[in-house]
Design a protein around this motif. Structure first.
Motif, short mmCIF file in Angstrom:
data_model
loop_
_atom_site.label_atom_id
_atom_site.label_comp_id
_atom_site.label_asym_id
_atom_site.label_seq_id
_atom_site.Cartn_x
_atom_site.Cartn_y
_atom_site.Cartn_z
N GLY A 47 -11.46 -10.13 2.07
CA GLY A 47 -10.16 -10.75 2.25
C GLY A 47 -10.09 -11.77 3.37
N ILE A 48 -9.06 -12.63 3.30
CA ILE A 48 -8.81 -13.65 4.32
C ILE A 48 -7.34 -13.63 4.71
CG2 ILE A 48 -10.68 -15.23 3.66
CD1 ILE A 48 -8.55 -16.86 2.10
N THR A 49 -7.04 -14.18 5.90
CA THR A 49 -5.66 -14.41 6.30
C THR A 49 -5.62 -15.44 7.41
OG1 THR A 49 -3.55 -13.32 6.77
CG2 THR A 49 -5.42 -12.65 8.12
N PHE A 50 -4.52 -16.21 7.47
CA PHE A 50 -4.31 -17.23 8.50
C PHE A 50 -3.31 -16.73 9.52
CE2 PHE A 50 -5.89 -19.76 5.00
CZ PHE A 50 -6.59 -20.82 5.59
N ILE A 51 -3.68 -16.84 10.80
CA ILE A 51 -2.76 -16.45 11.87
C ILE A 51 -3.17 -17.15 13.16
CG2 ILE A 51 -4.11 -14.37 12.43
CD1 ILE A 51 -1.44 -12.99 13.18
N MET A 68 -6.74 -8.41 3.49
CA MET A 68 -6.10 -8.75 4.76
C MET A 68 -4.80 -9.51 4.52
SD MET A 68 -8.40 -9.81 8.04
CE MET A 68 -9.21 -11.20 7.31
N THR A 69 -3.87 -9.33 5.44
CA THR A 69 -2.67 -10.15 5.53
C THR A 69 -2.16 -10.05 6.96
OG1 THR A 69 -0.56 -10.68 4.47
CG2 THR A 69 -1.00 -8.34 4.86
N ASN A 70 -1.04 -10.70 7.26
CA ASN A 70 -0.48 -10.60 8.61
C ASN A 70 1.03 -10.82 8.57
OD1 ASN A 70 0.32 -13.48 9.82
ND2 ASN A 70 -1.45 -13.78 8.47
N ASP A 71 1.69 -10.35 9.64
CA ASP A 71 3.14 -10.50 9.75
C ASP A 71 3.53 -11.54 10.78
OD1 ASP A 71 2.54 -9.29 12.15
OD2 ASP A 71 3.70 -7.47 11.78
N GLY A 72 2.56 -12.37 11.21
CA GLY A 72 2.80 -13.37 12.25
C GLY A 72 2.42 -12.88 13.62
N LYS A 73 2.25 -11.58 13.77
CA LYS A 73 1.86 -10.98 15.05
C LYS A 73 0.60 -10.14 14.91
CE LYS A 73 3.55 -7.94 18.74
NZ LYS A 73 4.67 -7.07 19.20
N LYS A 84 -5.71 4.01 3.44
CA LYS A 84 -5.26 3.50 4.74
C LYS A 84 -5.09 1.98 4.74
CE LYS A 84 -7.06 7.01 7.95
NZ LYS A 84 -7.27 8.05 6.95
N ILE A 85 -4.09 1.53 5.49
CA ILE A 85 -3.99 0.12 5.89
C ILE A 85 -3.91 0.10 7.41
CG2 ILE A 85 -2.61 -1.98 5.85
CD1 ILE A 85 -1.67 -1.28 3.07
N TRP A 86 -4.85 -0.59 8.03
CA TRP A 86 -4.95 -0.65 9.48
C TRP A 86 -4.16 -1.85 10.03
CZ3 TRP A 86 -7.77 3.01 12.27
CH2 TRP A 86 -8.57 3.86 11.50
N ARG A 87 -3.61 -1.67 11.22
CA ARG A 87 -2.95 -2.77 11.93
C ARG A 87 -3.85 -3.21 13.07
NH1 ARG A 87 1.35 -2.38 15.83
NH2 ARG A 87 1.45 -0.16 15.32
N MET A 88 -4.19 -4.50 13.10
CA MET A 88 -5.18 -5.01 14.04
C MET A 88 -4.59 -6.11 14.92
SD MET A 88 -8.96 -6.60 13.13
CE MET A 88 -8.46 -8.24 12.66
N GLY A 92 8.81 -9.03 4.89
CA GLY A 92 8.81 -7.78 5.64
C GLY A 92 8.15 -6.61 4.94
N LYS A 93 7.54 -6.84 3.78
CA LYS A 93 6.85 -5.78 3.04
C LYS A 93 5.40 -6.20 2.78
CE LYS A 93 10.76 -3.49 2.50
NZ LYS A 93 11.04 -2.19 3.16
N ILE A 94 4.56 -5.20 2.54
CA ILE A 94 3.18 -5.47 2.15
C ILE A 94 3.06 -5.31 0.64
CG2 ILE A 94 0.77 -4.72 2.33
CD1 ILE A 94 1.37 -3.73 5.14
#
Length: 345
Positions: A181-185, A224-229, A239-243, A274-276
């Motif tokens: 997976g990839i994500t931009f942040i 992967m994804t992100n919430d901006g933070k 599991k989904i981990w918060r990194m 606000g949801k995954i």
């Protein structure tokens, strides 16, 4: 004479071992009345089975190593499940008796209180997709659709024109890596690998590699994804981990559950309002997950899409990207020849 001595010693050792074994099994947590599954708000009555009728002074109870209460003697402890994570609750009792102590454990499973709603969707557009792309990640960034692919020797990520499927820029991974997976942040592009325990950080504008990092836990890399933070990282389990994107350290995790089941093999992820939104390996559906609790709130059945492609049964649905410009969702699958723009009704 020597033979008799050896036999006598052996007997003593066996007797001692048997006594030690009996001593270790004096107590257990009585789980005869436990339910198969529990929900938040349910209470568990905790009692100790005293197999040899020893004198118990007190019992201290723990859940996942957090102390939850204690009782004098062998009284019952009424334990209410409230703020615990969904998933297994590992209940431990420390029994103090006759100047000694002993530990015993059991576990119960806590599922979500929420029964997922089944939602429908409409197809807005259909676009071409590279049938050779073993899709792992999909994400929009500044109007362009980025896609990462897997398989050793064929792993890359590419910047594309989603309307035509044309690849505008591509970065290939070393053949020893299986891309995920990839994500931009924060002006960076993060990319995972499957079983190598390694991730990559690129400049989001130039796509030049800036850093390689090791996973903070012994886990696999999936979506992967992100919430901006924070970054959210699935590992192929429930599991989904918060990194933390700044130091790549794992902060916490959630377990993904419906009201009656654990959801394993969570794959591609996307953060939307606000949801995954999550794919599940070899399931033609999207789940909408509460990122705080891990509860599955919505399920969208996308199985009909497969019939509109040349996909084989092994070409699983995978890839979710939200386009903020159109407020629509783009989905595809591994080695699918089409990508679909949809709206969830």
């Amino acid at each position: 004479m020597k033979k008799h001595n050896i036999l006598a010693i052996t007997s003593l050792v066996l007797i001692a071992a048997s006594c030690e074994g009996d001593k270790k099994n004096l107590f257990s947590i009585d789980d005869s009345q436990f339910k198969a599954m529990y929900h938040s708000g349910d209470a568990i009555s905790l009692n100790i089975t005293n197999k040899k009728d020893r004198t118990i002074d007190s019992v201290a109870y723990f859940n996942n190593d957090k102390r939850i209460g204690s009782v004098k003697g062998n009284e019952s402890l009424n334990y209410k499940l409230e703020s615990e994570k969904l998933g297994y609750q590992n209940i431990k009792a420390v029994i103090y008796f006759e100047g000694e102590k002993q530990e015993t454990e059991t576990r119960v499973e806590m599922v979500s209180n929420v029964e997922p709603k089944v939602m429908k969707y409409t197809i807005v557009n259909t676009y071409p997709h590279d049938k050779g792309a073993f899709t792992e990640g999909l994400e929009f960034y500044k109007g362009f659709l980025y896609e990462s692919t897997g398989q050793n020797g064929n792993s890359n990520f590419r910047k594309t024109d989603y309307k035509t499927g044309k690849v505008l820029q591509q970065v290939d991974l070393d053949s020893k890596y299986f891309g995920e997976g990839i994500t931009f942040i924060n002006g960076k592009l993060f990319q995972l690998t499957w079983q190598d325990g390694i991730g990559f950080i690129y400049n989001a504008e130039t796509l030049k590699l800036e850093k390689t990092f090791n996973y903070d836990k012994k886990i696999e890399g999936w979506g992967m994804t992100n919430d901006g933070k924070n970054i959210y990282h699935s590992d192929g389990t429930e599991k989904i981990w918060r990194m933390n994107p700044d130091n790549q350290k794992m902060i916490d995790y959630i377990n993904i559950y419906t009201n009656n089941n654990k959801i394993k093999q969570i794959n591609e992820l996307e953060w939307i309002d606000g949801k995954i939104y999550a794919n599940v390996w070899q399931k033609d559906a999207i789940m909408v997950v509460n990122p705080t609790t891990g509860a599955v709130e919505i399920v969208v059945d996308l199985s009909e899409l497969r019939s509109k492609t040349s996909a084989t049964p092994d070409d699983t649905l995978n890839g979710i990207a939200y386009n903020p410009a159109t407020k629509t969702i783009f989905v595809t699958g591994k080695n699918w020849d089409k990508m679909f723009e949809i709206k969830i009704n």
